[in-house]
Design an enzyme around this catalytic site. Structure first.
Site, PDB file in Angstrom:
ATOM      1  N   ASP A  11     -82.879 -45.041   4.064  1.00  0.00           N
ATOM      2  CA  ASP A  11     -83.652 -46.014   4.827  1.00  0.00           C
ATOM      3  C   ASP A  11     -85.130 -45.616   4.680  1.00  0.00           C
ATOM      4  O   ASP A  11     -85.438 -44.487   4.281  1.00  0.00           O
ATOM      5  CB  ASP A  11     -83.203 -45.967   6.291  1.00  0.00           C
ATOM      6  CG  ASP A  11     -84.037 -46.850   7.180  1.00  0.00           C
ATOM      7  OD1 ASP A  11     -84.256 -48.010   6.828  1.00  0.00           O
ATOM      8  OD2 ASP A  11     -84.508 -46.346   8.239  1.00  0.00           O
ATOM      9  N   ASP A  13     -88.188 -46.914   7.037  1.00  0.00           N
ATOM     10  CA  ASP A  13     -88.929 -46.784   8.297  1.00  0.00           C
ATOM     11  C   ASP A  13     -88.240 -45.759   9.215  1.00  0.00           C
ATOM     12  O   ASP A  13     -87.115 -45.984   9.655  1.00  0.00           O
ATOM     13  CB  ASP A  13     -88.986 -48.136   9.017  1.00  0.00           C
ATOM     14  CG  ASP A  13     -89.759 -49.183   8.216  1.00  0.00           C
ATOM     15  OD1 ASP A  13     -90.845 -48.861   7.727  1.00  0.00           O
ATOM     16  OD2 ASP A  13     -89.249 -50.313   8.086  1.00  0.00           O
ATOM     17  N   GLY A  48     -84.397 -50.650  12.870  1.00  0.00           N
ATOM     18  CA  GLY A  48     -83.519 -50.877  11.721  1.00  0.00           C
ATOM     19  C   GLY A  48     -83.081 -52.303  11.481  1.00  0.00           C
ATOM     20  O   GLY A  48     -82.534 -52.601  10.424  1.00  0.00           O
ATOM     21  N   ARG A  51     -86.614 -58.535  10.667  1.00  0.00           N
ATOM     22  CA  ARG A  51     -87.773 -59.073  11.380  1.00  0.00           C
ATOM     23  C   ARG A  51     -87.332 -60.126  12.399  1.00  0.00           C
ATOM     24  O   ARG A  51     -87.735 -60.106  13.561  1.00  0.00           O
ATOM     25  CB  ARG A  51     -88.725 -59.697  10.364  1.00  0.00           C
ATOM     26  CG  ARG A  51     -90.065 -60.060  10.907  1.00  0.00           C
ATOM     27  CD  ARG A  51     -90.932 -60.676   9.832  1.00  0.00           C
ATOM     28  NE  ARG A  51     -91.164 -59.790   8.691  1.00  0.00           N
ATOM     29  CZ  ARG A  51     -91.805 -60.158   7.589  1.00  0.00           C
ATOM     30  NH1 ARG A  51     -92.284 -61.382   7.475  1.00  0.00           N
ATOM     31  NH2 ARG A  51     -91.980 -59.309   6.589  1.00  0.00           N
ATOM     32  N   SER A 116     -86.903 -53.901   5.455  1.00  0.00           N
ATOM     33  CA  SER A 116     -88.280 -54.392   5.474  1.00  0.00           C
ATOM     34  C   SER A 116     -88.672 -55.146   4.205  1.00  0.00           C
ATOM     35  O   SER A 116     -88.386 -54.718   3.094  1.00  0.00           O
ATOM     36  CB  SER A 116     -89.242 -53.220   5.664  1.00  0.00           C
ATOM     37  OG  SER A 116     -90.575 -53.670   5.575  1.00  0.00           O
ATOM     38  N   ASN A 118     -91.700 -55.288   3.511  1.00  0.00           N
ATOM     39  CA  ASN A 118     -92.901 -54.544   3.105  1.00  0.00           C
ATOM     40  C   ASN A 118     -92.559 -53.211   2.442  1.00  0.00           C
ATOM     41  O   ASN A 118     -93.443 -52.389   2.216  1.00  0.00           O
ATOM     42  CB  ASN A 118     -93.784 -54.286   4.333  1.00  0.00           C
ATOM     43  CG  ASN A 118     -94.389 -55.563   4.874  1.00  0.00           C
ATOM     44  OD1 ASN A 118     -95.235 -56.167   4.229  1.00  0.00           O
ATOM     45  ND2 ASN A 118     -93.929 -55.994   6.034  1.00  0.00           N
ATOM     46  N   ASP A 170     -82.147 -43.563  10.445  1.00  0.00           N
ATOM     47  CA  ASP A 170     -82.627 -43.160  11.775  1.00  0.00           C
ATOM     48  C   ASP A 170     -82.208 -44.145  12.856  1.00  0.00           C
ATOM     49  O   ASP A 170     -82.585 -43.971  14.005  1.00  0.00           O
ATOM     50  CB  ASP A 170     -84.166 -43.051  11.789  1.00  0.00           C
ATOM     51  CG  ASP A 170     -84.823 -44.416  11.740  1.00  0.00           C
ATOM     52  OD1 ASP A 170     -84.369 -45.257  10.926  1.00  0.00           O
ATOM     53  OD2 ASP A 170     -85.763 -44.663  12.518  1.00  0.00           O
TER      54      ASP A 170
HETATM   55  C1  BG6 Z   1     -86.835 -52.150   9.268  1.00  0.00           C
HETATM   56  C2  BG6 Z   1     -87.497 -51.619  10.517  1.00  0.00           C
HETATM   57  O1  BG6 Z   1     -86.861 -51.166   8.281  1.00  0.00           O
HETATM   58  O2  BG6 Z   1     -87.509 -53.292   8.782  1.00  0.00           O
HETATM   59  C3  BG6 Z   1     -87.623 -52.713  11.552  1.00  0.00           C
HETATM   60  O3  BG6 Z   1     -86.729 -50.538  11.027  1.00  0.00           O
HETATM   61  C4  BG6 Z   1     -88.333 -53.910  10.953  1.00  0.00           C
HETATM   62  O4  BG6 Z   1     -88.330 -52.222  12.657  1.00  0.00           O
HETATM   63  C5  BG6 Z   1     -87.575 -54.373   9.709  1.00  0.00           C
HETATM   64  O5  BG6 Z   1     -88.401 -54.977  11.892  1.00  0.00           O
HETATM   65  C6  BG6 Z   1     -88.236 -55.557   9.024  1.00  0.00           C
HETATM   66  O6  BG6 Z   1     -89.497 -55.175   8.538  1.00  0.00           O
HETATM   67  P1  BG6 Z   1     -90.568 -56.203   7.945  1.00  0.00           P
HETATM   68  O7  BG6 Z   1     -91.612 -55.299   7.335  1.00  0.00           O
HETATM   69  O8  BG6 Z   1     -89.857 -57.037   6.915  1.00  0.00           O
HETATM   70  O9  BG6 Z   1     -91.054 -57.027   9.067  1.00  0.00           O
HETATM   71 MG    MG Z   2     -85.256 -46.917  10.014  1.00  0.00          MG
END
Ligand code: BG6
Ligand code: MG
Length: 216
Positions: A11, A13, A48, A51, A116, A118, A170
């Site tokens: 993972d 984040d 985890g 969005r 994510s 991002n 996590d």
């Molecule tokens: C996960 C995070 O990795 O990604 C979450 O733990 C987050 O907190 C999710 O909301 C989505 O991320 P993003 O960057 O696409 O908004």
């Molecule tokens: Mg995480």
């Protein structure tokens, strides 16, 4: 030492870097602006998940229309991306670059399984993108954690069956996803990860050989 483990899937984040804190601060800014109570304890429920699911959990049942939901998620991402501008390679969590290098040295294939959208940008800022053979992110599958789909997608890209791969997570949703997919699981940090096969405070407390010996 002989082991059947062929791949590690991480993972992002809260495992590779502490962007979990940035996600919290961005949701908190949105919540404050919209006069929604949102605490660190509330934020644990968002760890985890995608969005959209994060927004649902932040709203705690408060109804909003779809256009507003999209606008609020866009605002959250603007706030989050502001924090991303501060990320440098020093933001990798302790021991992470060394652990990735040690795993590669041991012949382990390495994947990323992050919800994510991002994720690639974060890896590039950490200068760790090349450490990963396969990157699964918020664009890779439809069903996000706790569904096992993302980890299965990454394992497929690594040509490794789930029972020969270890997931590092996590978040409870991530551990549930790993176990649902038939993966070995390492739970990191202070969230509810106790269902994992092995738990630790962070990557810095592990060695590749420790993980392999516990999962073999
Ligand atoms: C996960 C995070 O990795 O990604 C979450 O733990 C987050 O907190 C999710 O909301 C989505 O991320 P993003 O960057 O696409 O908004
Ligand atoms: Mg995480």
């Amino acid at each position: 030492m002989s082991t059947s483990i062929k791949a590690f899937i991480f993972d992002l984040d809260g495992v590779i870097t502490d962007t979990a804190e940035f996600h919290f601060l961005a949701w908190k800014q949105l919540a404050d602006e919209e006069k929604i109570t949102f605490t660190r304890a509330d934020n644990e429920q968002l760890r985890g998940v995608s969005r959209r699911e994060s927004l649902n959990r932040m709203l705690k049942g408060r109804p909003i229309d779809e256009l507003t939901a999209q606008a609020w998620m866009e605002r959250k991402i603007v706030y989050y991306k502001h924090y991303l501008t501060t990320i440098t390679p020093d933001y990798a969590l302790p021991g992470v670059p060394q652990f990735l290098a040690e795993a590669r040295e041991a012949g382990i294939k390495i994947g990323l399984g992050s919800a994510s959208k991002n994720a690639v940008e974060v890896l590039e800022k950490l200068q760790l993108r090349n450490a990963f053979d396969v990157i699964g992110d918020g664009y890779s599958v439809v069903n996000s954690k706790p569904a096992p789909d993302l980890f299965v997608w990454v394992a497929g890209g690594l040509y490794t069956p789930p029972n020969q791969a270890v997931v590092f997570e996590d978040a409870e949703a991530g551990i549930d996803a790993a176990l649902a997919g038939g993966f070995w699981a390492v739970g990191l940090g202070s969230a509810n990860v106790k269902k994992a096969h092995l738990t630790a405070n962070g990557i810095a407390d592990l060695t590749v050989q420790t993980v392999l010996s516990r999962m073999a």
